[in-house]
Design a protein around this motif. Structure first.
Motif, PDB file in Angstrom:
ATOM      1  N   PRO A  38       0.794  -1.229   0.000  1.00 33.36           N
ATOM      2  CA  PRO A  38       0.000   0.000   0.000  1.00 33.36           C
ATOM      3  C   PRO A  38       0.826   1.279   0.000  1.00 33.36           C
ATOM      4  CG  PRO A  38      -0.834  -1.564   1.620  1.00 33.36           C
ATOM      5  CD  PRO A  38       0.481  -2.098   1.138  1.00 33.36           C
ATOM      6  N   ASP A  39       2.037   1.215   0.563  1.00 31.83           N
ATOM      7  CA  ASP A  39       2.871   2.409   0.681  1.00 31.83           C
ATOM      8  C   ASP A  39       4.099   2.367  -0.218  1.00 31.83           C
ATOM      9  OD1 ASP A  39       1.173   3.469   2.726  1.00 31.83           O
ATOM     10  OD2 ASP A  39       2.118   2.100   4.162  1.00 31.83           O
ATOM     11  N   ALA A  40       4.094   1.479  -1.216  1.00 32.83           N
ATOM     12  CA  ALA A  40       5.255   1.318  -2.103  1.00 32.83           C
ATOM     13  C   ALA A  40       6.528   1.096  -1.283  1.00 32.83           C
ATOM     14  CB  ALA A  40       5.408   2.514  -3.035  1.00 32.83           C
ATOM     15  N   GLU A  41       6.413   0.216  -0.307  1.00 25.38           N
ATOM     16  CA  GLU A  41       7.524  -0.080   0.610  1.00 25.38           C
ATOM     17  C   GLU A  41       8.720  -0.637  -0.152  1.00 25.38           C
ATOM     18  OE1 GLU A  41       8.231  -3.405   4.118  1.00 25.38           O
ATOM     19  OE2 GLU A  41       6.209  -2.611   3.790  1.00 25.38           O
ATOM     20  N   GLY A  42       9.910  -0.165   0.200  1.00 23.13           N
ATOM     21  CA  GLY A  42      11.119  -0.625  -0.471  1.00 23.13           C
ATOM     22  C   GLY A  42      11.078  -0.292  -1.951  1.00 23.13           C
ATOM     23  N   GLN A  94      -4.883  -0.872  -2.117  1.00 29.00           N
ATOM     24  CA  GLN A  94      -5.623  -1.883  -1.362  1.00 29.00           C
ATOM     25  C   GLN A  94      -4.789  -2.295  -0.153  1.00 29.00           C
ATOM     26  OE1 GLN A  94      -8.126  -3.272   0.218  1.00 29.00           O
ATOM     27  NE2 GLN A  94      -9.109  -3.353  -1.819  1.00 29.00           N
ATOM     28  N   ASP A  95      -5.488  -2.782   0.883  1.00 34.78           N
ATOM     29  CA  ASP A  95      -4.825  -3.283   2.084  1.00 34.78           C
ATOM     30  C   ASP A  95      -4.329  -4.700   1.812  1.00 34.78           C
ATOM     31  OD1 ASP A  95      -3.968  -4.006   4.596  1.00 34.78           O
ATOM     32  OD2 ASP A  95      -5.998  -4.207   5.440  1.00 34.78           O
ATOM     33  N   MET A  96      -3.235  -4.796   1.075  1.00 36.86           N
ATOM     34  CA  MET A  96      -2.676  -6.098   0.715  1.00 36.86           C
ATOM     35  C   MET A  96      -1.208  -5.947   0.355  1.00 36.86           C
ATOM     36  SD  MET A  96      -1.971  -6.302  -2.817  1.00 36.86           S
ATOM     37  CE  MET A  96      -2.222  -8.035  -3.204  1.00 36.86           C
ATOM     38  N   LYS A  97      -0.513  -7.061   0.362  1.00 40.98           N
ATOM     39  CA  LYS A  97       0.846  -7.129  -0.140  1.00 40.98           C
ATOM     40  C   LYS A  97       0.985  -8.366  -1.018  1.00 40.98           C
ATOM     41  CE  LYS A  97       3.275  -4.688   3.592  1.00 40.98           C
ATOM     42  NZ  LYS A  97       4.354  -4.765   4.623  1.00 40.98           N
ATOM     43  N   ARG A 100      -5.769 -12.690   8.684  1.00 46.46           N
ATOM     44  CA  ARG A 100      -5.636 -12.323   7.271  1.00 46.46           C
ATOM     45  C   ARG A 100      -5.894 -13.546   6.393  1.00 46.46           C
ATOM     46  NH1 ARG A 100      -4.932  -7.005   5.839  1.00 46.46           N
ATOM     47  NH2 ARG A 100      -3.423  -7.574   4.213  1.00 46.46           N
ATOM     48  N   ASN A 101      -6.070 -13.284   5.108  1.00 48.35           N
ATOM     49  CA  ASN A 101      -6.236 -14.344   4.119  1.00 48.35           C
ATOM     50  C   ASN A 101      -5.058 -14.313   3.150  1.00 48.35           C
ATOM     51  OD1 ASN A 101      -9.084 -15.360   4.706  1.00 48.35           O
ATOM     52  ND2 ASN A 101      -9.454 -13.163   4.460  1.00 48.35           N
ATOM     53  N   TYR A 102      -4.630 -15.492   2.717  1.00 42.60           N
ATOM     54  CA  TYR A 102      -3.461 -15.598   1.846  1.00 42.60           C
ATOM     55  C   TYR A 102      -3.811 -16.479   0.644  1.00 42.60           C
ATOM     56  CZ  TYR A 102      -1.040 -13.909   6.007  1.00 42.60           C
ATOM     57  OH  TYR A 102      -0.652 -13.170   7.097  1.00 42.60           O
ATOM     58  N   TRP A 103      -3.286 -16.077  -0.504  1.00 41.28           N
ATOM     59  CA  TRP A 103      -3.431 -16.893  -1.712  1.00 41.28           C
ATOM     60  C   TRP A 103      -2.041 -17.194  -2.234  1.00 41.28           C
ATOM     61  CZ3 TRP A 103      -7.635 -19.235  -3.716  1.00 41.28           C
ATOM     62  CH2 TRP A 103      -7.496 -19.817  -4.977  1.00 41.28           C
ATOM     63  N   LEU A 104      -1.707 -18.472  -2.329  1.00 42.79           N
ATOM     64  CA  LEU A 104      -0.401 -18.897  -2.815  1.00 42.79           C
ATOM     65  C   LEU A 104      -0.579 -19.468  -4.218  1.00 42.79           C
ATOM     66  CD1 LEU A 104       2.292 -20.819  -0.779  1.00 42.79           C
ATOM     67  CD2 LEU A 104       1.787 -21.430  -3.152  1.00 42.79           C
ATOM     68  N   ASP A 106      -1.000 -11.472   0.433  1.00 46.52           N
ATOM     69  CA  ASP A 106      -1.428 -11.229   1.817  1.00 46.52           C
ATOM     70  C   ASP A 106      -2.607 -10.256   1.758  1.00 46.52           C
ATOM     71  OD1 ASP A 106      -1.794 -10.245   4.396  1.00 46.52           O
ATOM     72  OD2 ASP A 106       0.323  -9.897   4.788  1.00 46.52           O
ATOM     73  N   LEU A 107      -3.814 -10.770   2.073  1.00 54.34           N
ATOM     74  CA  LEU A 107      -5.058 -10.041   1.827  1.00 54.34           C
ATOM     75  C   LEU A 107      -5.874  -9.867   3.096  1.00 54.34           C
ATOM     76  CD1 LEU A 107      -5.684 -12.344  -1.189  1.00 54.34           C
ATOM     77  CD2 LEU A 107      -5.464  -9.874  -1.493  1.00 54.34           C
ATOM     78  N   ARG A 108      -6.846  -9.002   3.035  1.00 46.35           N
ATOM     79  CA  ARG A 108      -7.724  -8.765   4.173  1.00 46.35           C
ATOM     80  C   ARG A 108      -8.471 -10.036   4.566  1.00 46.35           C
ATOM     81  NH1 ARG A 108     -11.599  -3.904   2.887  1.00 46.35           N
ATOM     82  NH2 ARG A 108     -11.932  -5.127   1.017  1.00 46.35           N
TER      83      ARG A 108
END
Length: 229
Positions: A147-151, A158-161, A181-185, A227-229
């Motif tokens: 969400p914050d363009a980290e690194g 969206q609240d996700m990575k 949280r919910n994760y999709w691999l 990594d999702l809501r």
């Protein structure tokens, strides 16, 4: 809770110039049990024939990520971008208030293989934007979206990575998870187990209410972890 999505159970459409596999309901493929996963709306695995592609078409209020696995894409859009990006590169677009774009395979001989990913945004009507980048291969995790363009990651509305994981054969890795949280691999390549569930290339696993993912690789592996809501 673990939700296995085998690659051969996905929706499938072969248009000749385009051979496409749909993880979630898309176009003429409808499955009420696979509409989306949290804010992850589309994962299409596309194989596009040489000199063919998607003509100019519109999008609105969607975060669109493309990951090229083989070949190259020639991109044009209504923001004035005329770009080419190749295997290993990611492209991000915020459709926002509305964009038009086209995506073609410019090669006369090589197949184009890509993942097209749509994420539902938490803001409507934002200014459209475009970016592309190749992230260096490395053992372990690389942050692609945040969400914050980290690194060095792309910003996502969206609240996700999104993390790309790459591991050598015969590795065991434990990934801590947030059980709220919910994760999709999504497996890009290789064979592995996740909490003793066997996955192969193009398989996927939805993960909810879990605190740990134990990864064991059989060969060289790459997967995307949302990594999702």
């Amino acid at each position: 809770m673990l939700q296995l999505r085998k690659s051969n159970e996905r929706g499938h459409a072969n248009h000749g110039w385009l051979d496409s596999y749909h993880t979630f309901s898309f176009a003429d493929y409808f499955d009420r049990n696979h509409m989306h996963f949290s804010d992850l709306r589309v994962i299409n695995e596309d194989f596009i024939q040489p000199t063919m592609g998607f003509g100019t078409h519109p999008h609105k209020d969607m975060e669109i990520l493309t990951y090229v696995l083989q070949g190259a894409i020639a991109h044009k859009d209504s923001m004035g971008n005329v770009k080419t990006f190749t295997a290993g590169e990611f492209q991000i677009m915020s459709a926002g208030t509305g964009i038009y774009h086209s995506e073609f395979n410019p090669s006369e001989s090589e197949l184009l293989h890509l993942l097209q990913i749509w994420i539902m945004p938490n803001e409507q009507g934002i200014k459209p934007r475009y970016d592309q980048k190749q992230f260096a291969d490395k053992e372990g995790a690389t942050l692609i979206l945040s969400p914050d363009a980290e690194g060095e990651s792309f910003k996502v509305y969206q609240d996700m990575k999104l993390w790309r994981h790459q591991y050598k054969a015969h590795q065991k890795v434990e990934l801590g998870l947030n059980s709220r949280r919910n994760y999709w691999l999504q497996v890009v390549k290789g064979n592995l187990t996740v909490n003793d569930i066997a996955l192969a290339t193009s398989d996927a696993l939805g993960i909810s209410a879990e605190e740990l993912a134990t990864i064991e690789t059989s060969d060289e592996v790459e997967f995307l972890l949302f990594d999702l809501r």
